[in-house]
Design a protein around this motif. Structure first.
Motif, PDB file in Angstrom:
ATOM      1  N   ALA A   1     106.588  50.409 -38.436  1.00 10.53           N
ATOM      2  CA  ALA A   1     105.416  50.575 -39.309  1.00 10.53           C
ATOM      3  C   ALA A   1     105.065  49.271 -40.008  1.00 10.53           C
ATOM      4  CB  ALA A   1     105.686  51.679 -40.340  1.00 10.53           C
ATOM      5  N   VAL A   2     106.106  48.516 -40.408  1.00  9.78           N
ATOM      6  CA  VAL A   2     105.856  47.229 -41.068  1.00  9.78           C
ATOM      7  C   VAL A   2     105.247  46.239 -40.079  1.00  9.78           C
ATOM      8  CG1 VAL A   2     106.965  45.254 -42.190  1.00  9.78           C
ATOM      9  CG2 VAL A   2     107.676  47.580 -42.777  1.00  9.78           C
ATOM     10  N   GLY A   3     105.842  46.174 -38.890  1.00  8.26           N
ATOM     11  CA  GLY A   3     105.342  45.237 -37.886  1.00  8.26           C
ATOM     12  C   GLY A   3     103.915  45.524 -37.478  1.00  8.26           C
ATOM     13  N   GLN A   4     103.568  46.793 -37.368  1.00  2.00           N
ATOM     14  CA  GLN A   4     102.193  47.145 -36.978  1.00  2.00           C
ATOM     15  C   GLN A   4     101.180  46.716 -38.034  1.00  2.00           C
ATOM     16  OE1 GLN A   4     102.601  51.356 -36.235  1.00  2.00           O
ATOM     17  NE2 GLN A   4     102.808  51.039 -34.025  1.00  2.00           N
ATOM     18  N   ARG A   5     101.530  46.936 -39.297  1.00  3.49           N
ATOM     19  CA  ARG A   5     100.583  46.529 -40.345  1.00  3.49           C
ATOM     20  C   ARG A   5     100.435  45.013 -40.395  1.00  3.49           C
ATOM     21  NH1 ARG A   5     100.198  49.596 -45.884  1.00  3.49           N
ATOM     22  NH2 ARG A   5      98.235  48.441 -45.712  1.00  3.49           N
ATOM     23  N   ALA A   6     101.548  44.313 -40.201  1.00  6.04           N
ATOM     24  CA  ALA A   6     101.466  42.844 -40.183  1.00  6.04           C
ATOM     25  C   ALA A   6     100.631  42.365 -38.992  1.00  6.04           C
ATOM     26  CB  ALA A   6     102.871  42.246 -40.128  1.00  6.04           C
TER      27      ALA A   6
ATOM     28  N   THR B   1     103.469  37.086 -46.665  1.00  6.17           N
ATOM     29  CA  THR B   1     103.979  38.398 -46.265  1.00  6.17           C
ATOM     30  C   THR B   1     104.964  38.267 -45.110  1.00  6.17           C
ATOM     31  OG1 THR B   1     101.869  39.372 -46.947  1.00  6.17           O
ATOM     32  CG2 THR B   1     103.270  40.700 -45.508  1.00  6.17           C
ATOM     33  N   SER B   2     104.613  37.425 -44.155  1.00  9.52           N
ATOM     34  CA  SER B   2     105.496  37.221 -43.006  1.00  9.52           C
ATOM     35  C   SER B   2     106.863  36.704 -43.456  1.00  9.52           C
ATOM     36  CB  SER B   2     104.851  36.231 -42.026  1.00  9.52           C
ATOM     37  OG  SER B   2     105.732  35.913 -40.982  1.00  9.52           O
ATOM     38  N   GLU B   3     106.841  35.726 -44.358  1.00 14.50           N
ATOM     39  CA  GLU B   3     108.107  35.169 -44.843  1.00 14.50           C
ATOM     40  C   GLU B   3     108.909  36.224 -45.603  1.00 14.50           C
ATOM     41  OE1 GLU B   3     109.413  32.148 -44.167  1.00 14.50           O
ATOM     42  OE2 GLU B   3     107.725  32.054 -42.777  1.00 14.50           O
ATOM     43  N   TYR B   4     108.191  37.044 -46.375  1.00 16.44           N
ATOM     44  CA  TYR B   4     108.890  38.034 -47.198  1.00 16.44           C
ATOM     45  C   TYR B   4     109.538  39.116 -46.343  1.00 16.44           C
ATOM     46  CZ  TYR B   4     109.856  41.598 -50.649  1.00 16.44           C
ATOM     47  OH  TYR B   4     110.495  42.543 -51.427  1.00 16.44           O
ATOM     48  N   ILE B   5     108.798  39.666 -45.397  1.00 16.20           N
ATOM     49  CA  ILE B   5     109.343  40.796 -44.626  1.00 16.20           C
ATOM     50  C   ILE B   5     110.417  40.330 -43.648  1.00 16.20           C
ATOM     51  CG2 ILE B   5     107.240  42.160 -44.881  1.00 16.20           C
ATOM     52  CD1 ILE B   5     106.473  41.445 -42.027  1.00 16.20           C
ATOM     53  N   LYS B   6     110.403  39.049 -43.284  1.00 10.18           N
ATOM     54  CA  LYS B   6     111.483  38.543 -42.427  1.00 10.18           C
ATOM     55  C   LYS B   6     112.782  38.378 -43.220  1.00 10.18           C
ATOM     56  CE  LYS B   6     109.103  35.040 -40.785  1.00 10.18           C
ATOM     57  NZ  LYS B   6     108.746  33.803 -40.060  1.00 10.18           N
ATOM     58  N   GLY B   7     112.657  38.059 -44.502  1.00  7.82           N
ATOM     59  CA  GLY B   7     113.846  37.838 -45.318  1.00  7.82           C
ATOM     60  C   GLY B   7     114.341  39.065 -46.038  1.00  7.82           C
TER      61      GLY B   7
ATOM     62  N   PHE C   1      95.212  38.214 -53.822  1.00  3.38           N
ATOM     63  CA  PHE C   1      94.639  39.562 -53.882  1.00  3.38           C
ATOM     64  C   PHE C   1      93.346  39.546 -54.703  1.00  3.38           C
ATOM     65  CE2 PHE C   1      93.982  43.768 -55.586  1.00  3.38           C
ATOM     66  CZ  PHE C   1      94.274  44.604 -54.524  1.00  3.38           C
ATOM     67  N   THR C   2      93.418  39.025 -55.911  1.00  5.79           N
ATOM     68  CA  THR C   2      92.235  39.051 -56.777  1.00  5.79           C
ATOM     69  C   THR C   2      91.131  38.133 -56.255  1.00  5.79           C
ATOM     70  OG1 THR C   2      93.230  37.350 -58.213  1.00  5.79           O
ATOM     71  CG2 THR C   2      93.567  39.653 -58.833  1.00  5.79           C
ATOM     72  N   TYR C   3      91.524  36.998 -55.672  1.00  2.00           N
ATOM     73  CA  TYR C   3      90.516  36.063 -55.146  1.00  2.00           C
ATOM     74  C   TYR C   3      89.790  36.695 -53.958  1.00  2.00           C
ATOM     75  CZ  TYR C   3      88.687  31.259 -54.788  1.00  2.00           C
ATOM     76  OH  TYR C   3      87.887  30.135 -54.801  1.00  2.00           O
ATOM     77  N   ALA C   4      90.542  37.373 -53.076  1.00  2.00           N
ATOM     78  CA  ALA C   4      89.913  38.019 -51.919  1.00  2.00           C
ATOM     79  C   ALA C   4      88.924  39.088 -52.360  1.00  2.00           C
ATOM     80  CB  ALA C   4      90.984  38.624 -51.007  1.00  2.00           C
ATOM     81  N   LYS C   5      89.291  39.830 -53.377  1.00  2.00           N
ATOM     82  CA  LYS C   5      88.386  40.871 -53.869  1.00  2.00           C
ATOM     83  C   LYS C   5      87.114  40.263 -54.432  1.00  2.00           C
ATOM     84  CE  LYS C   5      89.321  44.696 -54.096  1.00  2.00           C
ATOM     85  NZ  LYS C   5      89.055  45.757 -53.090  1.00  2.00           N
ATOM     86  N   GLN C   6      87.250  39.184 -55.192  1.00  2.00           N
ATOM     87  CA  GLN C   6      86.058  38.554 -55.770  1.00  2.00           C
ATOM     88  C   GLN C   6      85.173  37.937 -54.680  1.00  2.00           C
ATOM     89  OE1 GLN C   6      86.599  36.093 -59.219  1.00  2.00           O
ATOM     90  NE2 GLN C   6      84.848  34.798 -58.713  1.00  2.00           N
TER      91      GLN C   6
ATOM     92  N   ALA D   1      99.266  43.016 -47.496  1.00  2.00           N
ATOM     93  CA  ALA D   1     100.212  42.050 -48.047  1.00  2.00           C
ATOM     94  C   ALA D   1     100.888  42.605 -49.299  1.00  2.00           C
ATOM     95  CB  ALA D   1      99.502  40.739 -48.354  1.00  2.00           C
ATOM     96  N   THR D   2     100.103  43.214 -50.158  1.00  2.00           N
ATOM     97  CA  THR D   2     100.654  43.755 -51.402  1.00  2.00           C
ATOM     98  C   THR D   2     101.587  44.926 -51.119  1.00  2.00           C
ATOM     99  OG1 THR D   2      98.661  43.074 -52.578  1.00  2.00           O
ATOM    100  CG2 THR D   2     100.049  44.701 -53.662  1.00  2.00           C
ATOM    101  N   HIS D   3     101.179  45.830 -50.228  1.00  2.00           N
ATOM    102  CA  HIS D   3     102.022  46.988 -49.915  1.00  2.00           C
ATOM    103  C   HIS D   3     103.345  46.557 -49.293  1.00  2.00           C
ATOM    104  CE1 HIS D   3      98.272  49.789 -49.696  1.00  2.00           C
ATOM    105  NE2 HIS D   3      98.639  49.520 -50.934  1.00  2.00           N
ATOM    106  N   LEU D   4     103.322  45.606 -48.360  1.00  2.00           N
ATOM    107  CA  LEU D   4     104.551  45.202 -47.679  1.00  2.00           C
ATOM    108  C   LEU D   4     105.483  44.416 -48.587  1.00  2.00           C
ATOM    109  CD1 LEU D   4     103.335  44.292 -44.071  1.00  2.00           C
ATOM    110  CD2 LEU D   4     104.220  46.449 -44.964  1.00  2.00           C
ATOM    111  N   HIS D   5     104.925  43.833 -49.645  1.00  2.00           N
ATOM    112  CA  HIS D   5     105.778  43.137 -50.610  1.00  2.00           C
ATOM    113  C   HIS D   5     106.468  44.117 -51.574  1.00  2.00           C
ATOM    114  CE1 HIS D   5     104.077  39.163 -49.552  1.00  2.00           C
ATOM    115  NE2 HIS D   5     105.075  38.658 -50.236  1.00  2.00           N
ATOM    116  N   GLY D   6     105.947  45.349 -51.684  1.00  2.00           N
ATOM    117  CA  GLY D   6     106.502  46.255 -52.671  1.00  2.00           C
ATOM    118  C   GLY D   6     106.161  45.783 -54.077  1.00  2.00           C
ATOM    119  N   GLY D   7     107.079  46.007 -55.014  1.00  2.00           N
ATOM    120  CA  GLY D   7     106.804  45.717 -56.416  1.00  2.00           C
ATOM    121  C   GLY D   7     106.489  44.261 -56.704  1.00  2.00           C
ATOM    122  N   ILE D   8     107.120  43.356 -55.967  1.00  2.00           N
ATOM    123  CA  ILE D   8     106.901  41.939 -56.251  1.00  2.00           C
ATOM    124  C   ILE D   8     105.461  41.523 -55.952  1.00  2.00           C
ATOM    125  CG2 ILE D   8     107.530  41.041 -53.959  1.00  2.00           C
ATOM    126  CD1 ILE D   8     108.981  38.764 -55.372  1.00  2.00           C
ATOM    127  N   GLY D   9     104.766  42.318 -55.142  1.00  2.00           N
ATOM    128  CA  GLY D   9     103.381  41.987 -54.784  1.00  2.00           C
ATOM    129  C   GLY D   9     102.434  42.000 -55.963  1.00  2.00           C
TER     130      GLY D   9
END
Length: 374
Positions: A272-277, A253-259, A345-350, A326-334
């Motif tokens: 708002a993005v920085g606070q969530r990160a 997520t950090s790499e994505y939102i920086k680029g 995402f799925t591994y964390a949920k399990q 992480a998913t929200h800040l990535h947008g659709g690509i997440g």
């Protein structure tokens, strides 16, 4: 207070990380996930065995490195960091540790050297639908030369891969025993389950499955102690895996939102993005500290029930927040399966729900606080 690792511990973690980074690439995992077989990378498993990673906590007398549970937890973190498709927790934690501690010499000789060499995959079947894991409804009936097991276990991790399964079962007299079962035995039915994370789990059905007397782990007097040992070490190891999962989800997520830019600037500069990160970073550190504390206490042989419950609550609740952020800040690509984040995402949920979700561990912690044992 010194939280730094020894040079040896750092070297072990770096070795495991390097191997898994090199072998468990996104492209390799995509190929595995599209194949017809279970999500298991034999080549990676062999590589880890050759490097001595699989036997890190197995005594030197059986070919292992003779190190402790904390070192093993550092490797578990790397499994989460890469979502490596290997049954490491199942084999090294759920089976090898209890067999080493409670098993007979014959049982140890039979499986521990083969685990070190990467020749054996084992697991434990702890979950039954609607039953208290500490009071299994699977029945063990004594016969002349051993026992016959009847019942059903669900969500057995690596159940389709394992050659031996540790199965808790209760006798008619209410005694709890742990049995080492060959799932290819007559009367044992292994049904592969579909999981959201793709982790290979199974339902195991036992219909009077014969288990020789010498395949009982320990004895009935220590049955509850052995089961508690397995669940405590497994829960702690799962928290270490969660730590790795959340670390990598945050890094991606950090790499994505920086680029990623909007209005000519990086979206990471948006408040708002920085606070969530930042919140996700704090949550990740919370998982790190609580999981390390639980693993260290187990490694030192100290009581760790409240620390494990605390770590499990953090791993489940903070892990949920981190991967959603992480998913929200990535947008659709997440949610694009051609991008790695969906695995985290799925591994964390399990992981957050395995062996009880946060509510069950909050209840345990509350009871310990009420009893003055936390």
């Amino acid at each position: 207070m010194d939280f730094s690792f020894t040079d040896e511990q750092q070297a072990i973690a770096e070795l495991a990380k390097q191997i898994m980074r090199d072998k468990a690439t996104p492209e390799r995992m995509t190929d595995l996930e599209k194949s017809a077989g279970p999500r298991f990378d034999v080549e990676l498993w062999r590589e880890l065995a050759t490097a001595g990673v699989l036997g890190i906590a197995i005594p030197e007398a059986y070919g292992g490195a003779g190190m402790g549970f904390f070192e093993l937890s550092l490797i578990a973190e790397q499994v989460g960091l890469t979502t490596a498709p290997i049954p490491f927790i199942e084999t090294a934690v759920m089976a090898a540790l209890p067999i080493e501690k409670f098993g007979s010499e014959a049982q140890k000789q039979e499986v521990l050297p083969r685990i070190v060499e990467g020749d054996a995959i084992l697991t434990a079947a702890l979950v039954e639908e609607g039953a208290d894991p500490n009071v299994p409804e699977t029945r063990a009936t004594a016969v002349a030369d051993g026992f016959k097991l009847s019942g059903t276990k669900i969500c057995v991790p690596a159940g389709v891969l394992a050659e031996r399964v540790l199965v808790p079962a209760t006798t008619e007299a209410g005694e709890l025993g742990i049995f080492i079962v060959d799932p290819s035995s007559a009367g044992c039915n292994v049904i592969a389950l579909d999981t959201t994370s793709g982790q290979p789990e199974a339902q195991l059905e036992f219909d009077e499955v014969h288990v020789a007397a010498d395949q009982q782990l320990g004895d009935f007097d220590r049955g509850a102690e052995i089961l508690n040992f397995i669940t405590e070490h497994t829960n702690s190891a799962l928290c270490s895996v969660s730590l790795g999962v959340c670390e990598e989800a945050l890094r991606l997520t950090s790499e994505y939102i920086k680029g990623r830019e909007q209005f000519g600037v990086s979206i990471a500069t948006f408040q708002a993005v920085g606070q969530r990160a930042a919140d996700a970073f704090i949550d990740t550190e919370g998982i790190r500290l609580t999981s390390w504390q639980a693993a260290w206490r187990l490694s030192e042989g100290l009581p760790a029930a409240s620390q494990i419950a605390t770590a499990k609550i953090w791993a489940a609740e903070a892990g949920h927040r981190i991967v959603h952020t992480a998913t929200h800040l990535h947008g659709g690509i997440g949610v694009d399966k051609d991008y790695s984040l969906f695995r985290y995402f799925t591994y964390a949920k399990q992981l957050g729900l395995t062996l009880g979700g946060p509510t069950s561990h909050l209840i345990k912690l509350g009871k310990m606080l009420a009893a003055g044992t936390a």
